[in-house]
Write a protein that holds these residues in place. Structure first.
Motif, PDB file in Angstrom:
ATOM      1  N   HIS A  32      -2.753   1.666  -2.530  1.00  0.00           N
ATOM      2  CA  HIS A  32      -3.823   2.496  -3.092  1.00  0.00           C
ATOM      3  C   HIS A  32      -5.185   2.016  -2.575  1.00  0.00           C
ATOM      4  CE1 HIS A  32      -6.299   4.716  -5.937  1.00  0.00           C
ATOM      5  NE2 HIS A  32      -6.926   3.569  -6.177  1.00  0.00           N
ATOM      6  N   LEU A  33      -5.397   0.704  -2.610  1.00  0.00           N
ATOM      7  CA  LEU A  33      -6.697   0.163  -2.208  1.00  0.00           C
ATOM      8  C   LEU A  33      -7.027   0.431  -0.744  1.00  0.00           C
ATOM      9  CD1 LEU A  33      -6.694  -3.250  -4.114  1.00  0.00           C
ATOM     10  CD2 LEU A  33      -8.101  -1.240  -4.617  1.00  0.00           C
ATOM     11  N   VAL A  34      -6.036   0.300   0.144  1.00  0.00           N
ATOM     12  CA  VAL A  34      -6.333   0.492   1.571  1.00  0.00           C
ATOM     13  C   VAL A  34      -6.539   1.964   1.919  1.00  0.00           C
ATOM     14  CG1 VAL A  34      -5.175  -1.637   2.283  1.00  0.00           C
ATOM     15  CG2 VAL A  34      -3.902   0.533   2.284  1.00  0.00           C
ATOM     16  N   ALA A  36      -8.068   4.048  -0.455  1.00  0.00           N
ATOM     17  CA  ALA A  36      -9.187   4.510  -1.281  1.00  0.00           C
ATOM     18  C   ALA A  36     -10.469   4.533  -0.456  1.00  0.00           C
ATOM     19  CB  ALA A  36      -9.347   3.577  -2.480  1.00  0.00           C
ATOM     20  N   SER A  38     -14.007   3.556   0.784  1.00  0.00           N
ATOM     21  CA  SER A  38     -14.568   2.223   0.990  1.00  0.00           C
ATOM     22  C   SER A  38     -15.531   1.828  -0.127  1.00  0.00           C
ATOM     23  CB  SER A  38     -15.282   2.184   2.341  1.00  0.00           C
ATOM     24  OG  SER A  38     -15.814   0.913   2.582  1.00  0.00           O
ATOM     25  N   VAL A  41     -13.651   0.585  -3.272  1.00  0.00           N
ATOM     26  CA  VAL A  41     -13.100  -0.758  -3.089  1.00  0.00           C
ATOM     27  C   VAL A  41     -14.218  -1.794  -3.125  1.00  0.00           C
ATOM     28  CG1 VAL A  41     -11.798  -2.258  -1.522  1.00  0.00           C
ATOM     29  CG2 VAL A  41     -11.140   0.139  -1.793  1.00  0.00           C
ATOM     30  N   GLN A  42     -15.349  -1.464  -2.503  1.00  0.00           N
ATOM     31  CA  GLN A  42     -16.504  -2.365  -2.510  1.00  0.00           C
ATOM     32  C   GLN A  42     -16.998  -2.597  -3.939  1.00  0.00           C
ATOM     33  OE1 GLN A  42     -17.922  -3.800   0.263  1.00  0.00           O
ATOM     34  NE2 GLN A  42     -19.360  -4.916  -1.021  1.00  0.00           N
ATOM     35  N   LEU A  44     -15.221  -2.343  -6.718  1.00  0.00           N
ATOM     36  CA  LEU A  44     -14.232  -3.167  -7.417  1.00  0.00           C
ATOM     37  C   LEU A  44     -14.420  -4.646  -7.074  1.00  0.00           C
ATOM     38  CD1 LEU A  44     -11.667  -3.499  -9.157  1.00  0.00           C
ATOM     39  CD2 LEU A  44     -10.328  -3.048  -7.084  1.00  0.00           C
ATOM     40  N   ALA A  45     -14.616  -4.923  -5.790  1.00  0.00           N
ATOM     41  CA  ALA A  45     -14.811  -6.309  -5.357  1.00  0.00           C
ATOM     42  C   ALA A  45     -16.077  -6.898  -5.976  1.00  0.00           C
ATOM     43  CB  ALA A  45     -14.883  -6.375  -3.831  1.00  0.00           C
TER      44      ALA A  45
END
Length: 200
Positions: A32-34, A36, A38, A41-42, A44-45
């Motif tokens: 899912h993350l790869v 999603a 960008s 994901v950024q 979330l990080a």
């Protein structure tokens, strides 16, 4: 079947180390993350890093907090004479969700386990003794697990902390709500019988 790219397998490996995340869940989350956006994901990080940098342990009770002392320790409406001893800071969250405890807490940071190299001096027992010496504590409630290490830690603390005017209790053990006797093990049934109370 084509092998997954190395960055994905590395991500799966990292995710599977998280509690409650098995290999299948780790794979689904990684995929899912790869895929999603960008930006998501950024974000979330960043949120994870922000939480890790801002959250710390309360200097009084050991709870997870952003400010020390934590909101529970700083709340004058809490009963400072009643302290509940737990193993980990997350146990405080569990008890607070019940809404039935109005005292304060003390997280030990573990339990005595010689086989795992955890001795009394590795726990936050000294801090608890300092609180006892300087605070109005009249009752300590042991809320540790019912495994061998939890029982041993409770009994060790009860002996070490015993003093005139201090009541040391432990949580009652019994049957979980909403289940029948057929789902209870022998130890749970035994403790439920020992801890029985009058109905009227």
């Amino acid at each position: 079947m084509a092998a997954l790219p190395e960055p994905i397998t590395s991500l799966i490996g990292a995710l599977s180390k998280l509690p409650g995340i098995g290999p299948r869940s780790a794979e689904r989350i990684a995929l899912h993350l790869v895929q999603a956006e960008s930006g998501a994901v950024q974000h979330l990080a960043e949120v994870m890093l922000h939480a890790r940098e801002r959250v710390r342990f309360c200097e009084v009770c050991g709870a997870l907090t952003e400010n020390s002392p934590c909101a529970i320790c700083a709340d004058p409406r809490r009963d400072a004479s009643l302290v509940c001893i737990v193993e980990r800071p997350v146990d405080i969250i569990s008890i607070e969700k019940s809404g039935s405890f109005r005292g304060q807490y003390h997280a030990l940071g573990g339990k005595i386990s010689p086989l795992n190299g955890v001795q009394p001096e590795d726990l936050r027992i000294g801090e608890l003794e300092t609180r006892l010496a300087h605070g109005p504590i009249k009752e300590i409630v042991m809320a540790l697990g019912t495994d061998v290490e939890g029982d041993a830690t409770s009994y060790y603390l009860a002996k070490r902390l015993a003093r005139p005017g201090l009541k040391i209790t432990r949580l009652a053990h019994g049957l979980p709500a909403g289940t029948g006797l057929e789902f209870a093990d022998e130890l749970t049934l035994s403790r439920a019988l020992e801890g029985r109370r009058e109905l009227l």
